[in-house]
Enzyme design. Structure first.
Site, mmCIF file in Angstrom:
data_model
loop_
_atom_site.group_PDB
_atom_site.id
_atom_site.type_symbol
_atom_site.label_atom_id
_atom_site.label_comp_id
_atom_site.label_asym_id
_atom_site.label_seq_id
_atom_site.Cartn_x
_atom_site.Cartn_y
_atom_site.Cartn_z
ATOM 1 C CE1 TYR A 216 -5.238 -4.977 4.895
ATOM 2 C CE2 TYR A 216 -4.606 -7.219 5.001
ATOM 3 C CZ TYR A 216 -4.698 -6.121 4.227
ATOM 4 O OH TYR A 216 -4.715 -6.346 2.931
ATOM 5 N N PRO B 110 -12.427 0.565 -0.315
ATOM 6 C CG PRO B 110 -11.823 0.213 -2.518
ATOM 7 C CD PRO B 110 -12.434 1.031 -1.640
ATOM 8 C CE1 TYR C 274 -2.688 -3.504 1.951
ATOM 9 C CE2 TYR C 274 -4.341 -1.633 0.996
ATOM 10 C CZ TYR C 274 -4.158 -2.925 1.445
ATOM 11 O OH TYR C 274 -4.898 -3.760 1.561
HETATM 12 P P1 RFL Z 1 -22.608 -7.672 -4.181
HETATM 13 O O1 RFL Z 1 -21.552 -8.438 -4.427
HETATM 14 O O2 RFL Z 1 -22.994 -6.239 -4.628
HETATM 15 O O3 RFL Z 1 -23.723 -8.469 -4.690
HETATM 16 C C1 RFL Z 1 -25.404 -8.029 -4.862
HETATM 17 C C2 RFL Z 1 -26.086 -8.932 -5.839
HETATM 18 O O4 RFL Z 1 -27.514 -8.184 -6.045
HETATM 19 C C3 RFL Z 1 -27.692 -8.182 -7.327
HETATM 20 N N1 RFL Z 1 -28.994 -7.255 -7.324
HETATM 21 C C4 RFL Z 1 -30.299 -7.685 -7.458
HETATM 22 N N2 RFL Z 1 -30.697 -8.850 -7.553
HETATM 23 C C5 RFL Z 1 -32.200 -8.743 -7.909
HETATM 24 N N3 RFL Z 1 -32.806 -7.591 -7.692
HETATM 25 C C6 RFL Z 1 -32.407 -6.289 -7.770
HETATM 26 N N4 RFL Z 1 -33.127 -5.359 -7.449
HETATM 27 C C7 RFL Z 1 -30.915 -6.289 -7.544
HETATM 28 N N5 RFL Z 1 -30.010 -5.469 -7.302
HETATM 29 C C8 RFL Z 1 -28.791 -5.928 -7.234
HETATM 30 C C9 RFL Z 1 -26.620 -7.592 -7.920
HETATM 31 O O5 RFL Z 1 -26.633 -8.047 -9.193
HETATM 32 C C10 RFL Z 1 -25.705 -8.545 -7.306
HETATM 33 O O6 RFL Z 1 -25.267 -9.725 -8.034
HETATM 34 O O7 RFL Z 1 -23.112 -7.721 -2.592
HETATM 35 P P2 RFL Z 1 -22.542 -8.471 -1.423
HETATM 36 O O8 RFL Z 1 -23.041 -9.919 -1.827
HETATM 37 O O9 RFL Z 1 -23.273 -8.127 -0.241
HETATM 38 O O10 RFL Z 1 -21.014 -8.790 -1.386
HETATM 39 C C11 RFL Z 1 -20.343 -7.309 -1.274
HETATM 40 C C12 RFL Z 1 -18.915 -7.360 -1.725
HETATM 41 O O11 RFL Z 1 -19.106 -7.613 -3.231
HETATM 42 C C13 RFL Z 1 -17.904 -6.131 -1.468
HETATM 43 O O12 RFL Z 1 -18.246 -5.725 -0.399
HETATM 44 C C14 RFL Z 1 -16.703 -6.133 -1.986
HETATM 45 O O13 RFL Z 1 -16.414 -6.370 -3.327
HETATM 46 C C15 RFL Z 1 -15.977 -4.953 -1.460
HETATM 47 N N6 RFL Z 1 -14.401 -4.967 -1.849
HETATM 48 C C16 RFL Z 1 -13.549 -5.684 -1.062
HETATM 49 N N7 RFL Z 1 -13.790 -6.477 0.103
HETATM 50 C C17 RFL Z 1 -13.060 -6.970 0.612
HETATM 51 O O14 RFL Z 1 -13.371 -7.739 1.790
HETATM 52 N N8 RFL Z 1 -11.894 -7.025 0.536
HETATM 53 C C18 RFL Z 1 -11.172 -6.583 -0.677
HETATM 54 O O15 RFL Z 1 -10.104 -6.593 -0.975
HETATM 55 C C19 RFL Z 1 -12.008 -5.721 -1.512
HETATM 56 N N9 RFL Z 1 -11.600 -5.191 -2.417
HETATM 57 C C20 RFL Z 1 -13.969 -4.625 -3.233
HETATM 58 C C21 RFL Z 1 -12.553 -4.288 -3.211
HETATM 59 C C22 RFL Z 1 -14.832 -3.789 -3.881
HETATM 60 C C23 RFL Z 1 -14.239 -3.011 -5.057
HETATM 61 N N10 RFL Z 1 -15.324 -2.574 -5.785
HETATM 62 C C24 RFL Z 1 -15.374 -2.603 -7.151
HETATM 63 C C25 RFL Z 1 -16.458 -1.700 -5.344
HETATM 64 C C26 RFL Z 1 -12.173 -3.929 -4.510
HETATM 65 C C27 RFL Z 1 -12.885 -3.017 -5.313
HETATM 66 C C28 RFL Z 1 -12.381 -2.405 -6.674
HETATM 67 C C1 PHB Z 2 -7.676 -6.708 -4.328
HETATM 68 O O1 PHB Z 2 -6.584 -7.459 -4.453
HETATM 69 O O2 PHB Z 2 -8.463 -6.471 -5.094
HETATM 70 C C2 PHB Z 2 -7.284 -5.772 -3.221
HETATM 71 C C3 PHB Z 2 -6.492 -6.019 -1.978
HETATM 72 C C4 PHB Z 2 -6.497 -5.231 -1.322
HETATM 73 C C5 PHB Z 2 -7.254 -4.020 -0.803
HETATM 74 C C6 PHB Z 2 -8.375 -4.061 -1.872
HETATM 75 C C7 PHB Z 2 -8.459 -4.923 -3.072
HETATM 76 O O3 PHB Z 2 -7.241 -3.584 0.184
#
Ligand code: RFL
Ligand code: PHB
Length: 390
Positions: free
Chosen positions: A385, A293, A201
């Site tokens: 973490y 994130p 980071y």
């Molecule tokens: P999701 O994954 O958004 O899934 C929700 C689902 O609901 C559907 N949906 C519907 N379905 C029916 N009717 C409707 N009206 C609907 N509206 C929506 C959607 O199509 C989808 O399939 O939520 P969920 O399951 O709560 O999961 C949460 C995680 O996806 C999210 O918190 C993480 O991706 C966040 N995140 C990270 N989390 C970590 O713990 N470690 C990480 O390293 C990390 N890195 C990240 C991340 C999120 C990122 N982005 C793109 C926001 C890195 C990034 C770049």
């Molecule tokens: C990732 O690998 O996508 C990633 C890792 C660490 C973070 C966020 C995203 O804090």
């Protein structure tokens, strides 16, 4: 149709809840707005806390995770031209995180669900939640021009930040807390070996950068960009140049460049909706809260919500009591707010904030310098973490 628990959303929280309930014989139907391919194509998180790995194991969906996930015992913080390793494992009595893509978690859970013959309806529209303030809730949806209705005992709103579940709660019943950051993350996936064996980071006056990975052959990199940036403005060459310029020379020299096969921009925000239960509707994961994130907490918080809700439902269907369901919102929110705080703190310490200028940059460098030389401060970072206790 009738089911026990109607789950809205087949992201990691909906799928994990469905799998855990299947394990105790409680039937679910999942309604998903997107196609299966679209859900599996979304590239997001990469870092799993041990508690998340354990819960996936309990759901019977961790075989590939155990075989292919990469245990990481430390991270590095880079600033002022140098990287400083934080030995998280030594500071937390041997705990570690596991690097394994959210895409893979979703695929593993989906395959389990399909193998068990459980119902997921993809490409639904007009999902609507009814009567969850009483004893007989139901959900309606359209598919192929036909309206369907599912009667159920409970509704789990696992449909993410833009979903319908939170929006179905009557106005006034919900208190929301929000902070928008004036930047986003431009992320790239490339089939190249990672720059370092652990995550780096980086705080730099040009902005934050993160070196992550998906496997020993696949790297995931991010750079901070303005909130209104367009992804089309970033060729691969521009991305690699910018990443290089933000990393200490030793790490920059170890970056292998190559064509990207995924490139996208995610906005950064902190958001919490309270409470997480309204009668027979439970909000789970991103439907109730968003963290930036930087702390790698979003997916892990979704899993911890599922853990609390599953415990409550198991108690309920075991004929014992509703105490676990009654406690769900308070228990989940206590852990959510700690992760919101940690993610906000990491974001604040590592990103360039346009409005704070050079003063802000110097304050960050002073904080980072204190942090990496203080065992107490490193321990506080490491404990958060790797994941706080449930
Ligand atoms: P999701 O994954 O958004 O899934 C929700 C689902 O609901 C559907 N949906 C519907 N379905 C029916 N009717 C409707 N009206 C609907 N509206 C929506 C959607 O199509 C989808 O399939 O939520 P969920 O399951 O709560 O999961 C949460 C995680 O996806 C999210 O918190 C993480 O991706 C966040 N995140 C990270 N989390 C970590 O713990 N470690 C990480 O390293 C990390 N890195 C990240 C991340 C999120 C990122 N982005 C793109 C926001 C890195 C990034 C770049
Ligand atoms: C990732 O690998 O996508 C990633 C890792 C660490 C973070 C966020 C995203 O804090």
């Amino acid at each position: 149709m009738r089911t026990r628990v109607a789950i809205i959303g087949s992201g990691p929280s909906g799928l994990l809840l469905g799998q855990l309930l299947a394990g105790i014989g409680v039937e679910t139907i999942i309604l998903e707005r997107s196609s299966r391919e679209h859900v599996l194509g979304r590239v997001r998180a990469g870092v799993l806390e041990q508690g998340t790995v354990d819960l996936l194991g309990e759901a019977g969906a961790a075989d590939r995770l155990h075989a292919q996930g990469l245990p990481h015992e430390g991270i590095s913080l880079a600033f002022g031209g140098r990287a400083h390793r934080i030995d998280m494992s030594a500071l937390t009595g041997g705990k570690h995180v596991t690097v394994y893509g959210q895409t893979e978690v979703t695929l593993d859970l989906m395959q389990k669900r399909e193998a068990a013959g459980l119902v997921t309806v993809f490409e639904t529209s007009n999902v609507a939640l009814h009567d969850f303030d009483g004893a007989s809730p139901s959900v309606s949806y359209d598919r192929d021009g036909v309206t369907h209705r599912i009667d159920c005992d409970f509704i789990a709103g696992c449909d993410g930040y833009h979903g319908v579940s939170r929006k179905s709660v009557p106005e006034g019943a919900l208190k929301t807390f929000e902070r928008q950051y004036p930047f986003g993350w431009l992320g790239v996936l490339a089939e190249v070996p990672p720059a370092d064996r652990e995550l780096v980071y980086a705080n730099h006056e040009r902005g934050f950068a993160l070196c992550s990975m998906r496997s020993p052959q696949r790297s995931r990199y991010y750079v901070q960009v303005p909130a209104d940036e367009r992804v089309e403005a970033w060729s691969d060459d521009r991305f690699w140049d910018e990443l290089h310029s933000r990393l200490p020379p030793q790490i920059a020299a170890a970056v292998t460049t190559g064509p990207s096969f995924e490139k996208s921009i995610a906005p950064l925000r902190s958001f919490v909706a309270e409470p997480m239960r309204f009668g027979r509707l439970f909000l789970v994961g991103d439907a109730a809260h968003i963290v930036p994130p930087t702390g790698a907490k979003g997916l892990n918080l979704a899993a911890s919500d599922v853990r609390y809700l599953f415990a409550g439902l198991r108690e309920f269907y075991g004929g014992k009591s509703e105490a676990g369901l009654d406690a769900y919102s308070a228990k989940a929110l206590a852990r959510v707010w700690k992760a919101v705080r940690f993610s906000w703190w990491m974001t604040t310490m590592l990103h360039r904030f346009p409005e704070t200028g050079e003063f802000g940059q110097r304050i960050q460098e002073a904080e980072l310098d204190y942090l990496v030389h203080s065992k107490a401060a490193c321990t506080a970072l490491a404990e958060n973490y790797v994941g706080l206790p449930y």
